[in-house]
Scaffold this motif. Sequence first.
Motif, PDB file in Angstrom:
ATOM      1  N   GLN A 136       0.828  -1.209   0.000  1.00  0.00           N
ATOM      2  CA  GLN A 136       0.000   0.000   0.000  1.00  0.00           C
ATOM      3  C   GLN A 136       0.861   1.257   0.000  1.00  0.00           C
ATOM      4  N   LEU A 137       2.033   1.175   0.615  1.00  0.00           N
ATOM      5  CA  LEU A 137       2.942   2.315   0.681  1.00  0.00           C
ATOM      6  C   LEU A 137       3.970   2.311  -0.445  1.00  0.00           C
ATOM      7  N   GLY A 138       3.839   1.373  -1.385  1.00  0.00           N
ATOM      8  CA  GLY A 138       4.744   1.333  -2.530  1.00  0.00           C
ATOM      9  C   GLY A 138       6.025   0.576  -2.294  1.00  0.00           C
ATOM     10  N   GLY A 139       6.096  -0.200  -1.207  1.00  0.00           N
ATOM     11  CA  GLY A 139       7.286  -0.996  -0.928  1.00  0.00           C
ATOM     12  C   GLY A 139       7.321  -2.267  -1.752  1.00  0.00           C
ATOM     13  N   GLU A 140       8.526  -2.760  -1.963  1.00  0.00           N
ATOM     14  CA  GLU A 140       8.742  -4.015  -2.698  1.00  0.00           C
ATOM     15  C   GLU A 140       9.229  -5.072  -1.707  1.00  0.00           C
ATOM     16  N   ILE A 141       8.498  -6.166  -1.603  1.00  0.00           N
ATOM     17  CA  ILE A 141       8.872  -7.245  -0.694  1.00  0.00           C
ATOM     18  C   ILE A 141       9.920  -8.116  -1.384  1.00  0.00           C
ATOM     19  N   VAL A 142      11.075  -8.290  -0.748  1.00  0.00           N
ATOM     20  CA  VAL A 142      12.123  -9.110  -1.355  1.00  0.00           C
ATOM     21  C   VAL A 142      12.030 -10.573  -0.934  1.00  0.00           C
ATOM     22  N   ALA A 143      11.551 -10.843   0.292  1.00  0.00           N
ATOM     23  CA  ALA A 143      11.423 -12.219   0.785  1.00  0.00           C
ATOM     24  C   ALA A 143      10.816 -12.179   2.182  1.00  0.00           C
ATOM     25  N   GLY A 144      10.485 -13.367   2.684  1.00  0.00           N
ATOM     26  CA  GLY A 144      10.055 -13.539   4.066  1.00  0.00           C
ATOM     27  C   GLY A 144      11.039 -14.461   4.758  1.00  0.00           C
ATOM     28  N   ALA A 145      11.497 -14.086   5.945  1.00  0.00           N
ATOM     29  CA  ALA A 145      12.485 -14.877   6.689  1.00  0.00           C
ATOM     30  C   ALA A 145      11.900 -15.257   8.049  1.00  0.00           C
ATOM     31  N   PHE A 146      11.968 -16.546   8.388  1.00  0.00           N
ATOM     32  CA  PHE A 146      11.313 -17.069   9.581  1.00  0.00           C
ATOM     33  C   PHE A 146      12.217 -18.053  10.310  1.00  0.00           C
ATOM     34  N   LEU A 147      12.073 -18.106  11.626  1.00  0.00           N
ATOM     35  CA  LEU A 147      12.723 -19.180  12.377  1.00  0.00           C
ATOM     36  C   LEU A 147      12.052 -20.501  12.043  1.00  0.00           C
ATOM     37  N   ILE A 148      10.705 -20.492  12.023  1.00  0.00           N
ATOM     38  CA  ILE A 148       9.924 -21.726  11.907  1.00  0.00           C
ATOM     39  C   ILE A 148       8.925 -21.610  10.768  1.00  0.00           C
ATOM     40  N   THR A 151       4.970 -26.352   7.611  1.00  0.00           N
ATOM     41  CA  THR A 151       4.744 -26.690   6.206  1.00  0.00           C
ATOM     42  C   THR A 151       3.379 -27.324   5.973  1.00  0.00           C
ATOM     43  N   TYR A 152       2.834 -28.017   6.962  1.00  0.00           N
ATOM     44  CA  TYR A 152       1.551 -28.698   6.816  1.00  0.00           C
ATOM     45  C   TYR A 152       0.373 -27.735   6.714  1.00  0.00           C
ATOM     46  N   LEU A 153       0.588 -26.440   7.007  1.00  0.00           N
ATOM     47  CA  LEU A 153      -0.476 -25.447   6.864  1.00  0.00           C
ATOM     48  C   LEU A 153      -0.416 -24.710   5.519  1.00  0.00           C
ATOM     49  N   ASN A 154       0.603 -25.016   4.710  1.00  0.00           N
ATOM     50  CA  ASN A 154       0.721 -24.514   3.329  1.00  0.00           C
ATOM     51  C   ASN A 154       0.719 -22.993   3.226  1.00  0.00           C
ATOM     52  N   GLY A 155       1.284 -22.310   4.206  1.00  0.00           N
ATOM     53  CA  GLY A 155       1.328 -20.853   4.178  1.00  0.00           C
ATOM     54  C   GLY A 155       2.072 -20.286   2.993  1.00  0.00           C
ATOM     55  N   ARG A 156       3.177 -20.894   2.612  1.00  0.00           N
ATOM     56  CA  ARG A 156       3.981 -20.346   1.512  1.00  0.00           C
ATOM     57  C   ARG A 156       3.226 -20.391   0.185  1.00  0.00           C
ATOM     58  N   GLU A 157       2.332 -21.359   0.012  1.00  0.00           N
ATOM     59  CA  GLU A 157       1.568 -21.457  -1.231  1.00  0.00           C
ATOM     60  C   GLU A 157       0.586 -20.294  -1.400  1.00  0.00           C
ATOM     61  N   LYS A 158       0.247 -19.617  -0.326  1.00  0.00           N
ATOM     62  CA  LYS A 158      -0.719 -18.516  -0.374  1.00  0.00           C
ATOM     63  C   LYS A 158      -0.054 -17.161  -0.603  1.00  0.00           C
ATOM     64  N   LEU A 159       1.243 -17.153  -0.873  1.00  0.00           N
ATOM     65  CA  LEU A 159       1.992 -15.905  -0.930  1.00  0.00           C
ATOM     66  C   LEU A 159       2.417 -15.507  -2.337  1.00  0.00           C
ATOM     67  N   GLY A 160       1.823 -16.096  -3.343  1.00  0.00           N
ATOM     68  CA  GLY A 160       2.069 -15.686  -4.717  1.00  0.00           C
ATOM     69  C   GLY A 160       3.502 -15.786  -5.183  1.00  0.00           C
ATOM     70  N   GLY A 161       4.208 -16.801  -4.759  1.00  0.00           N
ATOM     71  CA  GLY A 161       5.569 -17.003  -5.237  1.00  0.00           C
ATOM     72  C   GLY A 161       6.649 -16.260  -4.461  1.00  0.00           C
ATOM     73  N   LEU A 162       6.291 -15.561  -3.393  1.00  0.00           N
ATOM     74  CA  LEU A 162       7.294 -14.879  -2.580  1.00  0.00           C
ATOM     75  C   LEU A 162       8.287 -15.901  -2.039  1.00  0.00           C
ATOM     76  N   GLU A 163       9.570 -15.563  -2.106  1.00  0.00           N
ATOM     77  CA  GLU A 163      10.570 -16.477  -1.548  1.00  0.00           C
ATOM     78  C   GLU A 163      10.435 -16.520  -0.035  1.00  0.00           C
ATOM     79  N   VAL A 164      10.404 -17.736   0.497  1.00  0.00           N
ATOM     80  CA  VAL A 164      10.293 -17.963   1.934  1.00  0.00           C
ATOM     81  C   VAL A 164      11.560 -18.654   2.402  1.00  0.00           C
ATOM     82  N   ILE A 165      12.150 -18.096   3.431  1.00  0.00           N
ATOM     83  CA  ILE A 165      13.344 -18.654   4.046  1.00  0.00           C
ATOM     84  C   ILE A 165      12.980 -19.030   5.474  1.00  0.00           C
ATOM     85  N   SER A 166      13.230 -20.293   5.846  1.00  0.00           N
ATOM     86  CA  SER A 166      12.940 -20.726   7.212  1.00  0.00           C
ATOM     87  C   SER A 166      14.068 -21.630   7.695  1.00  0.00           C
TER      88      SER A 166
END
Length: 170
Positions: A136-148, A151-166
Amino acid sequence: MDFKQHIRVIPDFPQPGIRFKDITTLLKNGLAYKEAIDALKEKVSRYEIDYVAGPEARGFVIGAPLAYALGVGFVPIRKSGKLPGDCIEASYALEYGKDKLAMHRDAIQPGSKVLIADDLLATGGTLSTTIDLIQQLGGEIVAGAFLIELTYLNGREKLGGLEVISLVQY
């Protein structure tokens, strides 16, 4: 380091059927905490990053030290009503409920490259809402980084191809 051995699993919290991944046991171990932040830094260092955004509250304990390690700014994403300035807001669904997030309207500038950091990726609700606020503010998301990552909740599949690092997957 095997970060999973430093994470406590608490059954039936905050409600029956949930197996809560408690990172406080990792956080209290200085070496494990440092190595986790260092490992995330290493994995995201290939990106051009202007800011790390972290959703309340455990996103603060991952995002702020990661921003410090990267030498970039930190943007807190808070629950509605907690930030004092002019804010934008968006609603989201949790694994076990619903809530609203807010971000200062002047937190980032259009074209800023933002890494989102949090303790956990579950259904993707918090991350999707955080992405929405930043975009909304015009930012570009480069990736999401997580400790945990749950995978069984399929969260990464709902993010439109955003790179997920865990670092740890359940």
